[in-house]
Design an enzyme around this catalytic site. Structure first.
Site, PDB file in Angstrom:
ATOM      1  N   HIS A  20      23.367  54.585  66.061  1.00  0.00           N
ATOM      2  CA  HIS A  20      24.632  55.071  66.609  1.00  0.00           C
ATOM      3  C   HIS A  20      24.550  56.566  66.915  1.00  0.00           C
ATOM      4  O   HIS A  20      24.934  57.019  68.000  1.00  0.00           O
ATOM      5  CB  HIS A  20      25.762  54.779  65.615  1.00  0.00           C
ATOM      6  CG  HIS A  20      27.105  55.231  66.064  1.00  0.00           C
ATOM      7  ND1 HIS A  20      28.018  54.382  66.646  1.00  0.00           N
ATOM      8  CD2 HIS A  20      27.700  56.445  66.028  1.00  0.00           C
ATOM      9  CE1 HIS A  20      29.115  55.057  66.941  1.00  0.00           C
ATOM     10  NE2 HIS A  20      28.956  56.320  66.568  1.00  0.00           N
ATOM     11  N   GLU A  21      24.055  57.336  65.961  1.00  0.00           N
ATOM     12  CA  GLU A  21      23.962  58.787  66.154  1.00  0.00           C
ATOM     13  C   GLU A  21      22.921  59.145  67.211  1.00  0.00           C
ATOM     14  O   GLU A  21      23.093  60.114  67.955  1.00  0.00           O
ATOM     15  CB  GLU A  21      23.656  59.486  64.833  1.00  0.00           C
ATOM     16  CG  GLU A  21      24.700  59.286  63.751  1.00  0.00           C
ATOM     17  CD  GLU A  21      26.122  59.589  64.186  1.00  0.00           C
ATOM     18  OE1 GLU A  21      26.332  60.538  64.967  1.00  0.00           O
ATOM     19  OE2 GLU A  21      27.030  58.866  63.751  1.00  0.00           O
ATOM     20  N   HIS A  56      24.505  59.065  70.623  1.00  0.00           N
ATOM     21  CA  HIS A  56      25.163  60.340  70.920  1.00  0.00           C
ATOM     22  C   HIS A  56      24.126  61.374  71.347  1.00  0.00           C
ATOM     23  O   HIS A  56      24.304  62.084  72.338  1.00  0.00           O
ATOM     24  CB  HIS A  56      25.901  60.873  69.682  1.00  0.00           C
ATOM     25  CG  HIS A  56      27.132  60.125  69.308  1.00  0.00           C
ATOM     26  ND1 HIS A  56      28.246  60.047  70.104  1.00  0.00           N
ATOM     27  CD2 HIS A  56      27.439  59.433  68.174  1.00  0.00           C
ATOM     28  CE1 HIS A  56      29.174  59.340  69.500  1.00  0.00           C
ATOM     29  NE2 HIS A  56      28.708  58.949  68.315  1.00  0.00           N
TER      30      HIS A  56
END
Length: 154
Positions: A67-68, A71
């Protein structure tokens, strides 16, 4: 797991799932409370909440890292890196990154105690979380004296 091992894991996940290198730092941050991880826009570093590894295991940690990294890679490329952006949502489905992480049981809010006061005049019940000075305060309905009934947990 130490920060060095986390750094290696993030680099491996980045190259395997995204086909791009991770050139910044990844480390554990024990002060994170409500989130599994955080991508820092200015430094491009990734912080991970170590409590997720302790409570939910490696699979949850890998999901947070993916998820990170979504980003991270989108921000570096100048594309939409925020949760509401189409680019972000598409990349998350491609790599199998979760939108949200499971809640941590140890940081769940504890239930508050409830104090029950009863008016001796009209029997009206007052529920409070903080103690009331019964010598100073009276019933708002009949001006009767308040008496502490019981203390309970919600």
């Amino acid at each position: 797991m130490e920060n060095v091992e986390l750094q290696k894991l993030v680099e491996d996940i980045s190259s395997e799932n995204f086909g791009k290198p991770f050139r910044h730092s990844a480390f554990f941050n024990k002060r994170l409370r409500t989130t599994g991880g955080r991508y820092m826009l200015r430094s491009h570093n990734i912080e991970i909440n170590i409590k997720y590894l302790e409570e939910h295991g490696m699979e949850e940690l890998i999901g947070i890292i993916k998820h990170e990294l979504c980003h991270y890679h989108l921000h570096i490329e100048g594309k939409g890196y925020k949760h509401r952006d189409k680019d972000f949502r598409e990349l998350m489905t491609q790599v199998g990154a979760p939108r949200h992480c499971n809640p941590i049981q140890s940081s769940m809010k504890k239930k508050h105690k409830t104090l029950l006061y009863r008016c001796t005049g009209c029997s009206l019940i007052y529920r409070r979380r903080r103690r009331i000075n019964t010598d100073r305060y009276v019933c708002g309905k009949c001006r009767g004296k308040l008496k502490l009934e019981k203390t309970s947990s919600e």
